[in-house]
Write an enzyme that holds these catalytic residues in place. Sequence first.
Site, PDB file in Angstrom:
ATOM      1  N   HIS A 109      13.008  43.745  -1.026  1.00  0.00           N
ATOM      2  CA  HIS A 109      14.452  43.567  -0.903  1.00  0.00           C
ATOM      3  C   HIS A 109      14.779  42.664   0.279  1.00  0.00           C
ATOM      4  O   HIS A 109      14.028  42.598   1.257  1.00  0.00           O
ATOM      5  CB  HIS A 109      15.168  44.901  -0.678  1.00  0.00           C
ATOM      6  CG  HIS A 109      15.344  45.703  -1.913  1.00  0.00           C
ATOM      7  ND1 HIS A 109      16.204  45.344  -2.916  1.00  0.00           N
ATOM      8  CD2 HIS A 109      14.760  46.844  -2.319  1.00  0.00           C
ATOM      9  CE1 HIS A 109      16.144  46.247  -3.880  1.00  0.00           C
ATOM     10  NE2 HIS A 109      15.262  47.161  -3.542  1.00  0.00           N
ATOM     11  N   HIS A 158      17.123  52.318  -3.803  1.00  0.00           N
ATOM     12  CA  HIS A 158      16.593  53.274  -2.830  1.00  0.00           C
ATOM     13  C   HIS A 158      17.591  53.474  -1.682  1.00  0.00           C
ATOM     14  O   HIS A 158      17.821  54.603  -1.257  1.00  0.00           O
ATOM     15  CB  HIS A 158      15.257  52.789  -2.260  1.00  0.00           C
ATOM     16  CG  HIS A 158      14.087  53.136  -3.100  1.00  0.00           C
ATOM     17  ND1 HIS A 158      13.762  52.440  -4.242  1.00  0.00           N
ATOM     18  CD2 HIS A 158      13.142  54.107  -2.954  1.00  0.00           C
ATOM     19  CE1 HIS A 158      12.668  52.966  -4.760  1.00  0.00           C
ATOM     20  NE2 HIS A 158      12.272  53.975  -4.014  1.00  0.00           N
TER      21      HIS A 158
END
Length: 162
Positions: free
Chosen positions: A142, A103
């Site tokens: 993350h 992303h």
Amino acid sequence: MLQLLTRWDYAISTHCLSHRFNHQVAKVARVISHSGDGYLYVVLAVLIGFTEQAQAFLSLALPAYAIELASYVLLKQVFRRNRPQSLPVFIRPSDKFSFPSGHSAGAFVMASCIAHVFPAWSALAFTWAILIACSRVLLGVHFISDVVAGASLGLMVVYCLL
């Protein structure tokens, strides 16, 4: 060195995810994160297609995004870093591994392309990309080093194509 990075990542993630407002923050982060799922890129490409700079943008963005996508998939398989464990997670990640953040890479590719072709939109584009990267940490999928690596990958791909 890797152990130090892992400890640092967990310390930051724990700090970001262990407060009493994390559910409220996650609601906002989820919306921001989904803006980087790829659908918005198609909408942007269509909108930009109506401008005089459409050719310049698409001739940079399409190969940049293709290279970034292939690179991040390969790097995830090479590093095989597991996502954060024993921390709150607010969305289901699309794959098992976390390094680098796809992303973040995609958002920085698009922000860099927009900034190159439409310099007046640079601040907005990079603010959006930074918010997407931060949202991935705030959603618990993350580590900070994953999003820094993803952002660096996205920037590097576009820089190399210019």
